[in-house]
Design a protein around this motif. Structure first.
Motif, PDB file in Angstrom:
ATOM      1  N   ALA A  19      -9.447  11.172  14.859  1.00 29.78           N
ATOM      2  CA  ALA A  19     -10.617  10.415  15.194  1.00 29.78           C
ATOM      3  C   ALA A  19     -11.099   9.727  14.117  1.00 29.78           C
ATOM      4  N   SER A  20     -10.689  10.217  12.620  1.00 34.55           N
ATOM      5  CA  SER A  20     -11.329   9.654  11.383  1.00 34.55           C
ATOM      6  C   SER A  20     -10.833   8.348  11.524  1.00 34.55           C
ATOM      7  N   LEU A  21     -11.816   7.628  10.718  1.00 34.44           N
ATOM      8  CA  LEU A  21     -11.872   6.068  10.604  1.00 34.44           C
ATOM      9  C   LEU A  21     -11.611   5.804   9.148  1.00 34.44           C
ATOM     10  N   THR A  44      -7.262  -6.618  -3.444  1.00 36.30           N
ATOM     11  CA  THR A  44      -6.570  -5.476  -3.459  1.00 36.30           C
ATOM     12  C   THR A  44      -6.744  -4.547  -2.088  1.00 36.30           C
ATOM     13  N   THR A  45      -6.290  -3.494  -1.979  1.00 36.89           N
ATOM     14  CA  THR A  45      -6.828  -2.554  -0.843  1.00 36.89           C
ATOM     15  C   THR A  45      -7.011  -1.186  -1.437  1.00 36.89           C
ATOM     16  N   ILE A  46      -8.200  -0.658  -1.219  1.00 38.77           N
ATOM     17  CA  ILE A  46      -8.514   0.831  -1.309  1.00 38.77           C
ATOM     18  C   ILE A  46      -8.704   1.657  -0.113  1.00 38.77           C
ATOM     19  N   CYS A  47      -8.623   2.799  -0.221  1.00 44.83           N
ATOM     20  CA  CYS A  47      -9.012   3.868   0.870  1.00 44.83           C
ATOM     21  C   CYS A  47     -10.309   3.924   1.189  1.00 44.83           C
ATOM     22  N   ALA A  48     -10.874   3.711   2.276  1.00 48.65           N
ATOM     23  CA  ALA A  48     -12.499   3.764   2.623  1.00 48.65           C
ATOM     24  C   ALA A  48     -12.674   4.062   3.883  1.00 48.65           C
ATOM     25  N   GLY A  49     -13.683   4.811   4.421  1.00 49.32           N
ATOM     26  CA  GLY A  49     -13.826   4.986   5.788  1.00 49.32           C
ATOM     27  C   GLY A  49     -14.411   6.674   5.996  1.00 49.32           C
ATOM     28  N   PHE A  50     -14.521   6.868   7.186  1.00 45.69           N
ATOM     29  CA  PHE A  50     -15.064   8.229   7.695  1.00 45.69           C
ATOM     30  C   PHE A  50     -14.201   9.471   7.872  1.00 45.69           C
ATOM     31  N   CYS A  51     -14.408  10.490   7.073  1.00 45.90           N
ATOM     32  CA  CYS A  51     -13.563  11.623   7.326  1.00 45.90           C
ATOM     33  C   CYS A  51     -14.429  12.687   8.239  1.00 45.90           C
ATOM     34  N   ASN A  70     -13.935  17.080   3.206  1.00 45.62           N
ATOM     35  CA  ASN A  70     -12.709  15.967   3.210  1.00 45.62           C
ATOM     36  C   ASN A  70     -13.424  14.331   2.742  1.00 45.62           C
ATOM     37  N   VAL A  71     -12.662  13.765   2.228  1.00 46.25           N
ATOM     38  CA  VAL A  71     -12.939  12.230   1.836  1.00 46.25           C
ATOM     39  C   VAL A  71     -11.622  11.485   2.172  1.00 46.25           C
ATOM     40  N   CYS A  72     -12.161  10.244   2.512  1.00 49.30           N
ATOM     41  CA  CYS A  72     -11.110   9.289   2.482  1.00 49.30           C
ATOM     42  C   CYS A  72     -10.267   8.984   1.120  1.00 49.30           C
ATOM     43  N   THR A  73      -8.874   9.403   1.134  1.00 50.92           N
ATOM     44  CA  THR A  73      -8.291   9.491  -0.014  1.00 50.92           C
ATOM     45  C   THR A  73      -6.764   8.604   0.120  1.00 50.92           C
ATOM     46  N   TYR A  74      -6.091   8.689  -1.019  1.00 44.90           N
ATOM     47  CA  TYR A  74      -4.905   7.867  -0.992  1.00 44.90           C
ATOM     48  C   TYR A  74      -3.830   8.737  -0.403  1.00 44.90           C
ATOM     49  N   TYR A  97      -3.039  -2.126 -11.420  1.00 43.39           N
ATOM     50  CA  TYR A  97      -4.053  -1.518 -10.300  1.00 43.39           C
ATOM     51  C   TYR A  97      -3.486  -1.168  -9.208  1.00 43.39           C
ATOM     52  N   PRO A  98      -3.988   0.030  -8.619  1.00 41.02           N
ATOM     53  CA  PRO A  98      -3.416   0.597  -7.445  1.00 41.02           C
ATOM     54  C   PRO A  98      -3.849  -0.082  -6.292  1.00 41.02           C
ATOM     55  N   VAL A  99      -2.639  -0.210  -5.141  1.00 38.32           N
ATOM     56  CA  VAL A  99      -2.922  -0.798  -4.010  1.00 38.32           C
ATOM     57  C   VAL A  99      -2.672   0.347  -2.762  1.00 38.32           C
ATOM     58  N   ALA A 100      -3.557   0.589  -2.058  1.00 39.89           N
ATOM     59  CA  ALA A 100      -3.330   1.513  -1.333  1.00 39.89           C
ATOM     60  C   ALA A 100      -2.578   1.036   0.023  1.00 39.89           C
ATOM     61  N   VAL A 101      -1.598   1.834   0.196  1.00 36.01           N
ATOM     62  CA  VAL A 101      -0.628   1.527   1.545  1.00 36.01           C
ATOM     63  C   VAL A 101      -1.007   2.192   2.545  1.00 36.01           C
ATOM     64  N   SER A 102      -1.369   3.423   2.376  1.00 38.41           N
ATOM     65  CA  SER A 102      -1.724   4.190   3.593  1.00 38.41           C
ATOM     66  C   SER A 102      -2.806   5.236   2.940  1.00 38.41           C
ATOM     67  N   CYS A 103      -3.617   5.794   3.936  1.00 40.17           N
ATOM     68  CA  CYS A 103      -4.902   6.626   3.420  1.00 40.17           C
ATOM     69  C   CYS A 103      -4.727   7.946   4.251  1.00 40.17           C
ATOM     70  N   LYS A 104      -5.475   8.897   3.757  1.00 42.26           N
ATOM     71  CA  LYS A 104      -5.516   9.789   4.751  1.00 42.26           C
ATOM     72  C   LYS A 104      -7.020  11.010   4.353  1.00 42.26           C
ATOM     73  N   CYS A 105      -7.373  11.860   5.169  1.00 38.68           N
ATOM     74  CA  CYS A 105      -8.614  12.547   4.933  1.00 38.68           C
ATOM     75  C   CYS A 105      -8.083  13.822   4.223  1.00 38.68           C
ATOM     76  N   GLY A 106      -8.802  13.978   2.988  1.00 38.55           N
ATOM     77  CA  GLY A 106      -8.240  15.260   2.275  1.00 38.55           C
ATOM     78  C   GLY A 106      -9.326  15.517   1.180  1.00 38.55           C
ATOM     79  N   LYS A 107      -8.762  16.505   0.249  1.00 35.58           N
ATOM     80  CA  LYS A 107      -9.807  16.737  -0.973  1.00 35.58           C
ATOM     81  C   LYS A 107      -9.546  15.523  -2.001  1.00 35.58           C
ATOM     82  N   CYS A 108     -10.528  15.224  -2.551  1.00 35.95           N
ATOM     83  CA  CYS A 108     -10.545  14.387  -3.625  1.00 35.95           C
ATOM     84  C   CYS A 108      -9.861  14.625  -4.707  1.00 35.95           C
ATOM     85  N   ASN A 109      -8.876  13.896  -5.228  1.00 39.28           N
ATOM     86  CA  ASN A 109      -8.197  14.088  -6.525  1.00 39.28           C
ATOM     87  C   ASN A 109      -8.671  13.382  -7.765  1.00 39.28           C
ATOM     88  N   THR A 110      -9.301  13.884  -8.568  1.00 38.55           N
ATOM     89  CA  THR A 110      -9.969  13.310  -9.734  1.00 38.55           C
ATOM     90  C   THR A 110      -8.692  12.676 -10.868  1.00 38.55           C
TER      91      THR A 110
END
Length: 134
Positions: A19-21, A44-51, A70-74, A97-110
């Motif tokens: 159900a995460s957005l 471009t596109t980035i990962c954004a939304g609710f987890c 969890n955060v919304c990440t690549y 520059y990065p272009v987000a193709v797909s996203c997931k909810c997971g730990k933030c990777n610095t």
């Protein structure tokens, strides 16, 4: 506790991530170099939304793995390169520059994400702007 309530709770825990957005969202990056005449606005596109996250108030009762926020990440990234206009010959006029193709909810990777909670307004141009549509 009623069986309906217990079943609803188990269903929510099991399928909460579905159900995460969290999804690729359109975003404009503003890029400029001191030596170049123009600022480049890149679509471009980035990962954004609710987890879904878990309340850590009961941290003594839960396993350490259950406390992750969890955060919304690549999930999948492509890199594209743009040419910044108005650069002198001695300057490298390219910006990748990065272009987000797909996203997931997971730990933030610095390594590839900004995991800071505070929002700082730095995405703007100080020079005349050119638009880059890729």
């Amino acid at each position: 506790m009623s069986p309906f309530y217990l079943l609803s709770l188990l269903f929510g825990l099991a399928f909460g991530q579905t159900a995460s957005l969290c999804a690729p969202s359109e975003y404009i990056i503003h890029v400029e170099k001191r030596e170049c005449t123009y600022c480049l606005a890149i679509n471009t596109t980035i990962c954004a939304g609710f987890c879904m996250t878990r309340d850590s108030n009961g941290k003594k009762l839960l396993l350490k793995s259950a406390l992750s926020q969890n955060v919304c990440t690549y999930k999948e990234i492509l890199y594209q390169t743009a040419l910044i206009p108005g650069c002198p010959l001695h300057t490298i006029p390219y910006y990748s520059y990065p272009v987000a193709v797909s996203c997931k909810c997971g730990k933030c990777n610095t390594d590839y994400s900004d995991c800071v909670h505070e929002k700082v307004r730095t995405n703007y141009c100080t020079k005349p702007q050119k638009l880059c549509n890729m």
